[in-house]
Write a protein that holds these residues in place. Structure first.
Motif, PDB file in Angstrom:
ATOM      1  N   SER A 126       0.873  -1.167   0.000  1.00  0.00           N
ATOM      2  CA  SER A 126       0.000   0.000   0.000  1.00  0.00           C
ATOM      3  C   SER A 126       0.910   1.217   0.000  1.00  0.00           C
ATOM      4  O   SER A 126       1.496   1.551   1.028  1.00  0.00           O
ATOM      5  N   PRO A 127       1.050   1.869  -1.151  1.00  0.00           N
ATOM      6  CA  PRO A 127       2.015   2.964  -1.254  1.00  0.00           C
ATOM      7  C   PRO A 127       1.841   4.062  -0.215  1.00  0.00           C
ATOM      8  O   PRO A 127       2.808   4.635   0.231  1.00  0.00           O
ATOM      9  N   ASP A 128       0.614   4.361   0.190  1.00  0.00           N
ATOM     10  CA  ASP A 128       0.436   5.434   1.154  1.00  0.00           C
ATOM     11  C   ASP A 128      -0.236   4.984   2.450  1.00  0.00           C
ATOM     12  O   ASP A 128      -0.508   5.783   3.324  1.00  0.00           O
ATOM     13  N   TYR A 162      -1.330   7.766  12.866  1.00  0.00           N
ATOM     14  CA  TYR A 162      -0.020   7.844  12.195  1.00  0.00           C
ATOM     15  C   TYR A 162      -0.196   7.720  10.685  1.00  0.00           C
ATOM     16  O   TYR A 162       0.380   8.478   9.918  1.00  0.00           O
ATOM     17  N   ARG A 163      -1.025   6.745  10.253  1.00  0.00           N
ATOM     18  CA  ARG A 163      -1.243   6.538   8.821  1.00  0.00           C
ATOM     19  C   ARG A 163      -1.886   7.768   8.195  1.00  0.00           C
ATOM     20  O   ARG A 163      -1.495   8.197   7.105  1.00  0.00           O
ATOM     21  N   GLN A 164      -2.870   8.344   8.872  1.00  0.00           N
ATOM     22  CA  GLN A 164      -3.536   9.535   8.354  1.00  0.00           C
ATOM     23  C   GLN A 164      -2.558  10.705   8.255  1.00  0.00           C
ATOM     24  O   GLN A 164      -2.581  11.468   7.289  1.00  0.00           O
ATOM     25  N   ALA A 168      -1.556  12.666   4.793  1.00  0.00           N
ATOM     26  CA  ALA A 168      -1.684  14.124   4.700  1.00  0.00           C
ATOM     27  C   ALA A 168      -0.339  14.765   4.350  1.00  0.00           C
ATOM     28  O   ALA A 168      -0.268  15.689   3.535  1.00  0.00           O
ATOM     29  N   SER A 169       0.737  14.260   4.944  1.00  0.00           N
ATOM     30  CA  SER A 169       2.073  14.788   4.668  1.00  0.00           C
ATOM     31  C   SER A 169       2.450  14.592   3.203  1.00  0.00           C
ATOM     32  O   SER A 169       2.979  15.490   2.557  1.00  0.00           O
ATOM     33  N   ARG A 170       2.163  13.413   2.661  1.00  0.00           N
ATOM     34  CA  ARG A 170       2.476  13.141   1.254  1.00  0.00           C
ATOM     35  C   ARG A 170       1.639  14.009   0.327  1.00  0.00           C
ATOM     36  O   ARG A 170       2.122  14.485  -0.687  1.00  0.00           O
ATOM     37  N   SER A 176       2.764  20.873  -3.161  1.00  0.00           N
ATOM     38  CA  SER A 176       3.808  21.890  -3.279  1.00  0.00           C
ATOM     39  C   SER A 176       4.703  21.621  -4.481  1.00  0.00           C
ATOM     40  O   SER A 176       5.182  22.548  -5.121  1.00  0.00           O
ATOM     41  N   GLU A 177       4.929  20.353  -4.838  1.00  0.00           N
ATOM     42  CA  GLU A 177       5.717  20.040  -6.031  1.00  0.00           C
ATOM     43  C   GLU A 177       4.990  20.489  -7.285  1.00  0.00           C
ATOM     44  O   GLU A 177       5.582  21.030  -8.203  1.00  0.00           O
TER      45      GLU A 177
END
Length: 187
Positions: A126-128, A162-164, A168-170, A176-177
């Motif tokens: 699961s990538p994310d 933690y997963r959430q 959200a961080s990704r 931003s990218e």
């Protein structure tokens, strides 16, 4: 010092869902011209999954060329089955599957499908970490190519915050990218 083992015989089945542009039997069996016995065995496996009627509806059954149009007209279950059955035909001892492939399937179907590869080590990726797979029995969390946690279903639920946070961080990083790319194009 940490000891590292190199994994030499692994196969990966990504979540990408595009037409392979091969015959159905060539895609699964890995042979340009599978014989009638091989195709019959493949058709029997598809029937075991309850998909025989759909296979019979294809122009040439297992010899059908999987064009974009044919692929798009097939059920998601058959497309996923063909991809995982192709892993069953591989010689790899370790199989990595994008969790999204089977997470939305009912447990009975996913279990029957995974029985074709139950003699191997199967890891659902699961990538994310956002995909739920209620019937999975164990979970591994990695970060920057390091294992940061391993646990059962209760542990997986307990680390939901933690997963959430990671998802959200990704999403923030991706946003931003994209903005930077737009700025670069304007220059």
């Amino acid at each position: 010092p940490k000891q590292r083992r190199v994994l030499r015989a692994a196969s990966f089945c990504s979540g990408t869902d595009t037409a392979p542009r091969l015959s159905l039997s060539a895609m699964v069996l890995g042979s340009a011209a599978p014989g009638p016995d091989e195709r019959a065995r493949l058709e029997a496996r598809i029937a075991e999954l309850g998909l025989a009627q759909e296979l019979t509806g294809l122009p040439e059954k297992s010899a059908t060329f999987l064009s974009d149009e044919i692929w798009a007209g097939m059920s998601r279950k058959l497309r996923v089955s063909l991809r995982i059955l192709s892993l069953a035909e591989s010689s790899s001892d370790v199989l990595f599957l994008d969790c999204g492939l089977i997470a939305c399937e009912d447990e009975g179907f996913a279990t029957r499908l995974l029985e074709f590869v139950d003699d191997r080590i199967v890891l659902l990726v699961s990538p994310d970490g956002s995909i739920e797979c209620e019937w999975a029995q164990g979970f591994v969390v990695t970060e920057n190519e390091e294992v940061v946690g391993v646990g059962d279903a209760r542990w997986w639920e307990a680390i939901l915050p933690y997963r959430q946070e990671r998802v959200a961080s990704r999403e923030t990083q991706v946003g931003s990218e994209d903005e930077r790319d737009d700025d670069e194009e304007d220059m």
